[in-house]
Design an enzyme around this catalytic site. Structure first.
Site, PDB file in Angstrom:
ATOM      1  N   GLU A 284      49.178 -43.435 -12.893  1.00  0.00           N
ATOM      2  CA  GLU A 284      48.806 -44.617 -12.123  1.00  0.00           C
ATOM      3  C   GLU A 284      47.447 -44.407 -11.463  1.00  0.00           C
ATOM      4  OE1 GLU A 284      52.231 -47.144 -10.551  1.00  0.00           O
ATOM      5  OE2 GLU A 284      51.424 -46.269  -8.733  1.00  0.00           O
ATOM      6  N   GLU A 287      44.900 -44.852 -14.020  1.00  0.00           N
ATOM      7  CA  GLU A 287      44.838 -46.286 -14.356  1.00  0.00           C
ATOM      8  C   GLU A 287      44.003 -47.030 -13.312  1.00  0.00           C
ATOM      9  OE1 GLU A 287      48.621 -48.296 -14.599  1.00  0.00           O
ATOM     10  OE2 GLU A 287      47.678 -50.205 -15.088  1.00  0.00           O
ATOM     11  N   CYS A 311      56.852 -49.048  -9.427  1.00  0.00           N
ATOM     12  CA  CYS A 311      57.973 -48.091  -9.406  1.00  0.00           C
ATOM     13  C   CYS A 311      59.296 -48.742  -9.064  1.00  0.00           C
ATOM     14  CB  CYS A 311      57.724 -47.010  -8.361  1.00  0.00           C
ATOM     15  SG  CYS A 311      56.170 -46.189  -8.577  1.00  0.00           S
ATOM     16  N   SER A 331      50.560 -52.380 -12.326  1.00  0.00           N
ATOM     17  CA  SER A 331      50.310 -51.174 -13.096  1.00  0.00           C
ATOM     18  C   SER A 331      51.241 -51.191 -14.309  1.00  0.00           C
ATOM     19  CB  SER A 331      50.606 -49.948 -12.233  1.00  0.00           C
ATOM     20  OG  SER A 331      50.798 -48.826 -13.059  1.00  0.00           O
ATOM     21  N   LYS A 370      67.932 -50.201 -10.449  1.00  0.00           N
ATOM     22  CA  LYS A 370      67.700 -49.228 -11.526  1.00  0.00           C
ATOM     23  C   LYS A 370      68.726 -49.398 -12.641  1.00  0.00           C
ATOM     24  CE  LYS A 370      64.211 -46.797  -9.834  1.00  0.00           C
ATOM     25  NZ  LYS A 370      62.902 -46.870 -10.484  1.00  0.00           N
ATOM     26  N   GLU A 373      67.222 -51.938 -14.634  1.00  0.00           N
ATOM     27  CA  GLU A 373      66.007 -51.447 -15.280  1.00  0.00           C
ATOM     28  C   GLU A 373      66.327 -50.639 -16.537  1.00  0.00           C
ATOM     29  OE1 GLU A 373      63.798 -48.278 -13.366  1.00  0.00           O
ATOM     30  OE2 GLU A 373      61.916 -49.309 -13.761  1.00  0.00           O
ATOM     31  N   GLU A 378      62.732 -53.058 -23.025  1.00  0.00           N
ATOM     32  CA  GLU A 378      61.472 -52.313 -23.157  1.00  0.00           C
ATOM     33  C   GLU A 378      61.681 -50.819 -22.958  1.00  0.00           C
ATOM     34  OE1 GLU A 378      61.530 -54.511 -20.205  1.00  0.00           O
ATOM     35  OE2 GLU A 378      61.316 -56.234 -21.527  1.00  0.00           O
ATOM     36  N   CYS A 527      62.522 -46.704  -0.903  1.00  0.00           N
ATOM     37  CA  CYS A 527      63.748 -46.279  -1.592  1.00  0.00           C
ATOM     38  C   CYS A 527      64.780 -45.706  -0.638  1.00  0.00           C
ATOM     39  CB  CYS A 527      63.419 -45.232  -2.643  1.00  0.00           C
ATOM     40  SG  CYS A 527      62.201 -45.804  -3.813  1.00  0.00           S
TER      41      CYS A 527
END
Lengths: 597, 388
Positions: A284, A287, A311, A331, A370, A373, A378, A527
């Site tokens: 990141e 990037e 994230c 990102s 999560k 996710e 993907e 988190c």
């Protein structure tokens, strides 16, 4: 401005409190406990459960102590005959509407209604059941959240959480009277509405009406399967909160014991998401530097700034629904969990000589999103489902209990290598501002060759519980290859909780900001306040968890992601360079616009 | 006990040409404090049912220091058996507007609203025309005040003032915690004077005829007259403006069909009075207050069915947010059904009465607090009809 002091008596004890204090807060200072259900320290006052009613001398009605401010000369009684009778009635009424099948309930033992029923000994059900048969079918459609209306007491804590803290409004109150219920837009199943799966509602539900989708049994099945090689990764925020589920105080770090427990449970390898957190910083960070160059030097209009972190899967789904036109600002880095999964089934599988199809990757996450996710289409860049199962902190505690492990007596153990080494920068991912701090520690050094100019590497402006934090760093005396950044003032912002994210996003969209980089975490506190963390939660608890995270960082030998030797080795042996071809195949992803209704 | 003979009066519907404008022109020249003193002197209490002294309400709102204040006319006439506001809106809308404008002048508001229940949407067309005319007239008087119309969507609870504000603000019609009261923080959290339709017309008329004439009517505790909505077993149902303070006996004499067994005073949330007590019951704030609903039942009616209907109504119309009201109403309804079917002993009615005591003091708003009124008065007076 100093506030007036108000004199009153509670249960004949005189006291003086600041004007505007509620009776409930005043009673707390005298250690008179008044039960509550709809009240929550993170939310606005509702005053709808009426369990906290108290008697005020001279008043015709009882007062909801959570919603009634003190007044001069007030005489309050918290346990008079009227109060006790009413309170008992109210608990009995709630139970008459409630599916009191406690032994089968996931919240058995951690339910506020259950405790209240126990306290008031309402065993003999006075009233007739008014439980609606249609409520007995739970909504299992979401990959993250189970909604069981038969357990719901209509306190609306979930609705206020979704509206006030998250600004998502997935949950709402529908109908009135005896049909009044907590519902979703057009009563659709949870997987079809704009829900970010953040699970904040679960953290604030006093009963078992909202719980996480439990995957414990799938993980046990995998562990018992001799043909499978089961590796586990643990997120940064799990180690500082797991203890709360196992009898420790908030803020106690149990990292080593947790690793030991995971080995005892039977995972083949115990690895660390912190490792991929460090990797995320490199991907990141580079990037960001690439984007800055594209915008500042090449003036490429297809490249978007400010760049935003990616994230937090709750945040990702939020922006996909609400700000799809700004997906280009995200990102392209996968979250650390998914980077880990993709590497585990490629690089790591080769290293440990296990076929990818025989490997099961389990994540222990502070997060319910999560779970969603890891199911995204993907997230199969290894050729398989990169992460197979996600367990929340709460579910891990459950497994430890089920395995009969005496957690307190465990000797701390270290993570396995490789994919187990981490730095302090990876650990602070668990707190709001952590990704930003870690990124700045690395990016500044890459650009200038010097450490970031903050005492002890602690970038205080991005720490703490304020909803939106801003910081600026002047970049000076750069290395020759970053000459275009000489003198640039790097402006960053950090938001946590989706309501705060919304504020920042609106400002960015309206061109009111000059940020280069924004960190967004879906949950309040980051988190460490995630939807999979131990219940209860409050700002006080989250602050203690944050302290623990920063302590952990402080005590690490390595505190900058680019100094992680395993990460360096990974680039040398496998990936090449950050943002290189292989990185893009495995560690980066794309997003999709989603509808808003 | 001070009582009055039943006397019909004609104040509300008096519709002399140009009356409203004359009152308005006259009143807007007066000192607001004097208007408040007149209202306090007149003894006018709110006609929506709760009976809060109107002059005091205006005074409290006036005393709040806030550049933005509102006047709201509560036309969410939802109480079963009440239909007097509809008639007032149809016949003398100008007098309502005038009352709103006077209130705005007194408290220092620039905007007034009429919140009219969804079921009265058929009145909107005419009302709007009249309202536009009136707003134009206000402009000509150089009085910076405008009245707007807001339509409800058919929830009974939105007649509760704080739920009404929520509804107007675009939220679910759920009552708020009190304090703060509307005079401090009402619509848009600004000081708000909210009055019933009929109250506002009376304020117009008190400004017109002076407090003395109004005060001459009624008793010490219940000054003036009141519009009643008479329905049920009566040969002459309809709207009647009567002097307050009459014994129920007189009322039944005039309006009953000769076989009256009970009168439900104040609508579904009011009290049921049986024949035995007609003589001892005064209609007014010292006896049984009413928002205007008088439902007359003769001996052919089952009081179980009456109570059952009321409870069904409350089960449906509770907003559902607070526990005592949402579940309490369901328990009362299911409870009398269970007793009727013999699934619970008659003594269960005692348990339910205790529950109404809790609802009365612990529910969040007047809806839940008053369900015990019909329940207890019907169960106590017609126990055998409930059980058998």
């Amino acid at each position: 401005m100093s506030k007036y002091m108000v004199n009153l008596k509670i249960n004949n004890v005189p006291l003086a409190v600041e004007e505007g204090t509620t009776i409930l807060e005043a009673a707390k200072t005298l250690n008179f406990k008044i039960p509550t259900l709809c009240n929550h320290p993170d939310l606005t006052v509702a005053g709808n459960c009426r369990v906290c009613v108290v008697e005020v001398k001279g008043a015709r009605l009882l007062s909801a102590s959570c919603a009634t401010p003190v007044s001069e000369g007030m005489e309050v009684f918290t346990n008079s005959e009227k109060v006790r009778t009413s309170r008992k009635h109210i608990v009995e009424l709630l139970l008459s509407e409630h599916n009191s099948d406690c032994t089968k309930c996931k919240k058995n033992g951690n339910c506020e209604l259950q405790s209240l029923a126990l306290e008031y000994r309402v065993g003999d059900h006075t009233f007739l059941s008014v439980l609606k048969p249609k409520d007995l079918l739970p909504d299992l459609s979401s990959p993250s959240i189970v909604r069981d209306n038969s357990k719901c007491i209509r306190c609306q804590r979930c609705v206020r959480t979704c509206t006030e803290l998250q600004g998502v409004n997935a949950l709402c109150v529908a109908y009135k009277g005896d049909h009044q219920t907590i519902s979703t837009f057009m009563n659709k199943p949870m997987n079809e509405v704009v829900c970010t799966n953040c699970g904040q509602c679960i953290n604030r539900c006093p009963t078992g009406a909202l719980t996480e989708k439990n995957s414990v049994d799938f993980v046990w099945d995998a562990l018992y399967n001799q043909n499978k090689f089961v590796v586990v990764q643990t997120a940064p925020a799990v180690r500082i909160a797991l203890g709360e589920e196992l009898g420790y105080d908030p803020g106690e770090r149990v990292t080593g014991k947790m690793v030991a427990a995971l080995r005892k449970i039977g995972f083949n390898k115990v690895l660390d998401t912190d490792f991929t957190a460090d990797l995320t910083i490199l991907e990141e960070g580079f990037e960001l530097l690439n984007r800055l160059k594209s915008v500042l030097v090449d003036q490429d209009e297809t490249v978007k700034l400010p760049m935003m972190t990616s994230c937090s899967p709750g945040w990702i789904k939020f922006i996909e629904h609400i700000y799809p036109e700004m997906l280009g600002n995200l990102s392209t880095c996968k979250s650390p969990q998914q980077m880990f999964g993709a590497l585990a089934k490629t690089y790591y599988a080769e290293k440990v000589n296990v076929k990818a199809q025989d490997m099961i990757v389990v994540s222990i996450m502070p997060c319910t999103a999560k779970k969603f996710e890891c199911d995204r289409p993907e997230m199969r860049d290894s050729g398989f489902k990169d992460v197979d199962f996600v367990l929340t902190t709460r579910e891990l505690a459950l497994m430890i209990k089920q395995a009969g492990i005496d957690f307190r007596s465990l000797e701390p153990e270290a993570y396995d290598s490789i994919l187990g080494e981490s730095t302090g920068a990876g650990v602070i991912f668990g707190a709001t501002g952590g990704v930003m701090e870690a990124a700045l520690r690395t990016a500044y050094e890459v650009v200038t060759g010097r450490e970031v100019p903050f005492t002890n590497l602690e970038i205080k402006p991005v720490r703490g519980m304020e909803g939106v934090k801003e910081a600026s760093i002047k970049i000076k005396n750069v290395k020759p290859e970053f000459a275009h950044l000489e003198g640039v003032e790097l402006n960053v912002a950090v938001a946590h909780g989706l309501s705060n994210a919304r504020k920042v996003m609106d400002d960015v969209r309206d061109g009111k900001t000059n940020y280069h980089f924004i960190e967004v975490m879906g949950c309040p506190g980051g988190c460490l306040g995630g939807g999979g963390q131990p219940i209860p939660t409050s700002e006080e608890i989250r602050k203690k968890r944050a302290e623990a995270i920063y302590d952990e960082d402080h005590n690490m030998k390595l505190r900058k992601s680019h100094e992680n030797p395993e990460v360096t080795a990974l680039y040398e042996e496998f990936l090449g360079v950050p943002n290189g071809h292989k990185s893009h195949d495995l560690l980066h992803t794309h997003y999709k616009a989603r509808i808003r209704y | 006990m001070e009582t009055k003979k039943l006397k019909k009066v004609d104040i509300i519907f008096e519709n002399e040409q140009g009356l409203s404008m004359a009152v308005l022109e006259k009143t807007l020249k007066r000192n607001p404090d004097d208007i408040i003193l007149d209202l306090i002197d007149s003894g006018l209490k709110g006609r929506g049912g709760a009976g809060f002294p109107t002059g005091l309400k205006w005074k409290f709102t006036k005393n709040e220091e806030n550049p933005v204040k509102y006047v709201i006319c509560n036309a969410d006439e939802g109480e079963p058996g009440t239909f007097k506001d509809r008639e007032i809106i149809e016949r003398v809308p100008e007098k309502i507007f005038t009352g709103i404008a006077i209130c705005g002048y007194v408290i220092g508001a620039k905007e007034g609203y009429i919140y009219i229940r969804g079921e009265y949407n058929f009145l909107l067309k005419n009302l709007n025309v009249k309202l536009q005319e009136f707003n134009e007239k206000l402009k000509k008087l150089h009085f910076d005040f405008k009245i707007y119309l807001r339509s409800g969507s058919g929830a009974y609870v939105c007649g509760e003032e704080s739920a009404l504000f929520e509804s107007m603000e675009g939220f679910r019609g759920e009552p708020r915690n009190k304090p703060p009261y509307p005079t401090v923080a009402g619509y848009n959290s600004k000081p708000t004077a909210i009055n019933n339709v009929e109250t506002l017309v009376y304020t117009t008329m008190i400004c017109h005829m002076g407090p003395e004439k109004f005060k001459a009517l009624g008793t010490t505790d219940s000054r003036g007259s009141k519009v009643f909505s008479v329905s049920g077993d009566t040969p002459i149902p309809g709207i009647y403006e009567l002097e307050l303070g009459m014994p129920l006996h007189d009322f039944v004499e005039d309006f009953g069909d000769g076989d009256t067994k009970a009168v439900q005073i104040g609508g579904a949330s009011g009290f049921c009075v049986t024949r035995k007590k007609f003589n001892d019951t005064i209609i007014g704030f010292e006896g049984i207050p009413t928002g205007g609903s008088m439902m007359i039942f003769n001996s052919s009616r089952s009081m179980y069915n009456v109570l059952h209907d009321y409870l069904e109504f409350f089960c449906e119309e509770s907003c559902g947010q607070c526990t005592p009201c949402r579940i309490g109403c369901q328990q009362l309804l299911k409870g009398i059904e269970a007793v009727k079917r013999g699934e619970r002993p008659p003594s269960y009615l005692e348990d339910l009465k205790k529950l109404t005591a809790t609802m009365k003091i612990a529910a969040k708003c007047g809806l839940g607090q008053s369900v015990g009124n019909p329940f207890n008065s019907i169960v106590d007076n017609f126990r055998e009809e409930i059980i058998y």
